[in-house]
Design a protein around this motif. Structure first.
Motif, PDB file in Angstrom:
ATOM      1  N   GLU A 285       0.808  -1.224   0.000  1.00  0.00           N
ATOM      2  CA  GLU A 285       0.000   0.000   0.000  1.00  0.00           C
ATOM      3  C   GLU A 285       0.846   1.280   0.000  1.00  0.00           C
ATOM      4  O   GLU A 285       0.313   2.376  -0.137  1.00  0.00           O
ATOM      5  CB  GLU A 285      -0.985   0.000   1.176  1.00  0.00           C
ATOM      6  CG  GLU A 285      -0.350  -0.095   2.541  1.00  0.00           C
ATOM      7  CD  GLU A 285      -0.239  -1.536   3.063  1.00  0.00           C
ATOM      8  OE1 GLU A 285      -0.098  -2.468   2.252  1.00  0.00           O
ATOM      9  OE2 GLU A 285      -0.301  -1.704   4.294  1.00  0.00           O
ATOM     10  N   ASP A 286       2.165   1.126   0.131  1.00  0.00           N
ATOM     11  CA  ASP A 286       3.036   2.304   0.063  1.00  0.00           C
ATOM     12  C   ASP A 286       3.182   2.826  -1.362  1.00  0.00           C
ATOM     13  O   ASP A 286       3.683   3.938  -1.568  1.00  0.00           O
ATOM     14  CB  ASP A 286       4.420   1.981   0.627  1.00  0.00           C
ATOM     15  CG  ASP A 286       4.394   1.757   2.130  1.00  0.00           C
ATOM     16  OD1 ASP A 286       3.441   2.239   2.787  1.00  0.00           O
ATOM     17  OD2 ASP A 286       5.312   1.101   2.652  1.00  0.00           O
ATOM     18  N   ILE A 287       2.800   1.999  -2.354  1.00  0.00           N
ATOM     19  CA  ILE A 287       2.816   2.465  -3.743  1.00  0.00           C
ATOM     20  C   ILE A 287       1.371   2.536  -4.215  1.00  0.00           C
ATOM     21  O   ILE A 287       0.675   1.529  -4.294  1.00  0.00           O
ATOM     22  CB  ILE A 287       3.626   1.515  -4.652  1.00  0.00           C
ATOM     23  CG1 ILE A 287       5.060   1.360  -4.117  1.00  0.00           C
ATOM     24  CG2 ILE A 287       3.649   2.054  -6.084  1.00  0.00           C
ATOM     25  CD1 ILE A 287       5.906   0.364  -4.889  1.00  0.00           C
ATOM     26  N   GLU A 288       0.914   3.735  -4.522  1.00  0.00           N
ATOM     27  CA  GLU A 288      -0.468   3.909  -4.990  1.00  0.00           C
ATOM     28  C   GLU A 288      -0.650   3.280  -6.358  1.00  0.00           C
ATOM     29  O   GLU A 288       0.294   3.218  -7.151  1.00  0.00           O
ATOM     30  CB  GLU A 288      -0.774   5.404  -5.135  1.00  0.00           C
ATOM     31  CG  GLU A 288      -1.097   6.127  -3.862  1.00  0.00           C
ATOM     32  CD  GLU A 288      -1.392   7.586  -4.185  1.00  0.00           C
ATOM     33  OE1 GLU A 288      -2.435   7.866  -4.801  1.00  0.00           O
ATOM     34  OE2 GLU A 288      -0.561   8.422  -3.824  1.00  0.00           O
ATOM     35  N   ASP A 289      -1.867   2.872  -6.635  1.00  0.00           N
ATOM     36  CA  ASP A 289      -2.200   2.333  -7.948  1.00  0.00           C
ATOM     37  C   ASP A 289      -1.813   3.350  -9.027  1.00  0.00           C
ATOM     38  O   ASP A 289      -2.134   4.543  -8.918  1.00  0.00           O
ATOM     39  CB  ASP A 289      -3.703   2.033  -8.004  1.00  0.00           C
ATOM     40  CG  ASP A 289      -4.096   1.338  -9.284  1.00  0.00           C
ATOM     41  OD1 ASP A 289      -3.209   0.857 -10.015  1.00  0.00           O
ATOM     42  OD2 ASP A 289      -5.314   1.259  -9.537  1.00  0.00           O
TER      43      ASP A 289
ATOM     44  N   HIS B 192       1.230   4.265  -9.791  1.00  0.00           N
ATOM     45  CA  HIS B 192       2.427   5.027  -9.431  1.00  0.00           C
ATOM     46  C   HIS B 192       3.648   4.102  -9.400  1.00  0.00           C
ATOM     47  O   HIS B 192       3.543   2.895  -9.589  1.00  0.00           O
ATOM     48  CB  HIS B 192       2.223   5.718  -8.085  1.00  0.00           C
ATOM     49  CG  HIS B 192       1.261   6.860  -8.159  1.00  0.00           C
ATOM     50  ND1 HIS B 192       1.653   8.177  -8.163  1.00  0.00           N
ATOM     51  CD2 HIS B 192      -0.085   6.866  -8.269  1.00  0.00           C
ATOM     52  CE1 HIS B 192       0.589   8.965  -8.263  1.00  0.00           C
ATOM     53  NE2 HIS B 192      -0.494   8.184  -8.321  1.00  0.00           N
TER      54      HIS B 192
ATOM     55  N   ARG C  15       7.963   3.642  -7.750  1.00  0.00           N
ATOM     56  CA  ARG C  15       8.894   4.039  -6.683  1.00  0.00           C
ATOM     57  C   ARG C  15      10.223   3.323  -6.861  1.00  0.00           C
ATOM     58  O   ARG C  15      10.255   2.146  -7.204  1.00  0.00           O
ATOM     59  CB  ARG C  15       8.285   3.673  -5.336  1.00  0.00           C
ATOM     60  CG  ARG C  15       9.101   4.156  -4.154  1.00  0.00           C
ATOM     61  CD  ARG C  15       8.267   4.071  -2.900  1.00  0.00           C
ATOM     62  NE  ARG C  15       9.116   4.026  -1.738  1.00  0.00           N
ATOM     63  CZ  ARG C  15       8.707   3.798  -0.512  1.00  0.00           C
ATOM     64  NH1 ARG C  15       7.424   3.598  -0.277  1.00  0.00           N
ATOM     65  NH2 ARG C  15       9.543   3.773   0.494  1.00  0.00           N
TER      66      ARG C  15
ATOM     67  N   ARG D 199       3.174  -0.018  -9.841  1.00  0.00           N
ATOM     68  CA  ARG D 199       1.944  -0.689  -9.442  1.00  0.00           C
ATOM     69  C   ARG D 199       0.841  -0.377 -10.443  1.00  0.00           C
ATOM     70  O   ARG D 199       0.606   0.790 -10.791  1.00  0.00           O
ATOM     71  CB  ARG D 199       1.498  -0.223  -8.059  1.00  0.00           C
ATOM     72  CG  ARG D 199       0.209  -0.897  -7.645  1.00  0.00           C
ATOM     73  CD  ARG D 199      -0.215  -0.535  -6.266  1.00  0.00           C
ATOM     74  NE  ARG D 199      -1.277  -1.429  -5.859  1.00  0.00           N
ATOM     75  CZ  ARG D 199      -1.604  -1.687  -4.631  1.00  0.00           C
ATOM     76  NH1 ARG D 199      -0.945  -1.126  -3.639  1.00  0.00           N
ATOM     77  NH2 ARG D 199      -2.577  -2.493  -4.343  1.00  0.00           N
TER      78      ARG D 199
ATOM     79  N   THR E 177      10.149   8.890  -7.342  1.00  0.00           N
ATOM     80  CA  THR E 177       8.818   8.366  -7.634  1.00  0.00           C
ATOM     81  C   THR E 177       8.376   8.709  -9.060  1.00  0.00           C
ATOM     82  O   THR E 177       7.188   8.680  -9.365  1.00  0.00           O
ATOM     83  CB  THR E 177       7.786   8.921  -6.638  1.00  0.00           C
ATOM     84  OG1 THR E 177       7.861  10.343  -6.669  1.00  0.00           O
ATOM     85  CG2 THR E 177       8.051   8.413  -5.235  1.00  0.00           C
TER      86      THR E 177
ATOM     87  N   ARG F  26       0.764   8.121 -17.042  1.00  0.00           N
ATOM     88  CA  ARG F  26       1.106   6.913 -16.273  1.00  0.00           C
ATOM     89  C   ARG F  26       0.820   5.610 -17.023  1.00  0.00           C
ATOM     90  O   ARG F  26       0.638   4.570 -16.417  1.00  0.00           O
ATOM     91  CB  ARG F  26       0.383   6.893 -14.921  1.00  0.00           C
ATOM     92  CG  ARG F  26       0.764   8.049 -14.035  1.00  0.00           C
ATOM     93  CD  ARG F  26       0.278   7.823 -12.617  1.00  0.00           C
ATOM     94  NE  ARG F  26       0.456   9.038 -11.845  1.00  0.00           N
ATOM     95  CZ  ARG F  26      -0.536   9.750 -11.324  1.00  0.00           C
ATOM     96  NH1 ARG F  26      -1.788   9.343 -11.470  1.00  0.00           N
ATOM     97  NH2 ARG F  26      -0.286  10.845 -10.656  1.00  0.00           N
TER      98      ARG F  26
END
Ligand code: FES
Length: 129
Positions: free
Chosen positions: A21-25, A27, A29, A46, A70, A77
């Motif tokens: 959950e630290d990487i948003e859909d 996005h 990193r 992700r 990021t 995207r």
């Protein structure tokens, strides 16, 4: 910062990159691993519940793709982009579809999504040439 999950009894070393959950859909990193005395830069994109990992090295001249930790994706995207000369790559397989290295591919890194987060095993990290 990646976390080394080595247990001392197993030859396989696992590195936890972060929680899913630290990487948003939609996005991405970047991460840096210390592995066998060398640093490996990789990044994760992700898309929905899928995670795609690649070595952070453009096949054109070998530079990192991003200009911020990021920022690996085009503005919409939909693709990965190299900040140096603008090559674009498909998220799903890392294949370059336009730019100076068209037809070449990013180096994939197999990811495991487990309860503790996004995991990379040392066996999934390509050896440097
Ligand atoms: S270094 Fe990536 S397109 Fe040139």
């Amino acid at each position: 910062m990646a976390v080394d999950l080595r247990d001392g009894q197993n030859q396989t070393v696992k590195y936890r990159l972060c929680r899913s959950e630290d990487i948003e859909d939609g996005h991405s990193r970047g991460f840096e691993l210390q592995h066998e005395g060398t640093k490996t830069q990789l990044f994760v994109v992700r898309r929905g519940s899928e995670m795609f990992g690649y070595i952070n090295e453009c096949p054109h001249i070998g530079t990192p793709l991003n200009w911020k930790n990021t920022t690996f994706l085009t503005q919409d995207r939909s693709q990965i982009i190299c900040a140096t000369h603008g090559a674009v790559f498909r998220i799903e397989d890392g294949r370059c579809t336009a730019g100076p290295c068209a037809g070449q591919s990013l180096t994939p890194v197999k990811l495991q999504c487990e309860d503790e987060g996004i995991i990379v095993a040392n066996t999934a990290i390509p050896k440097p040439d």
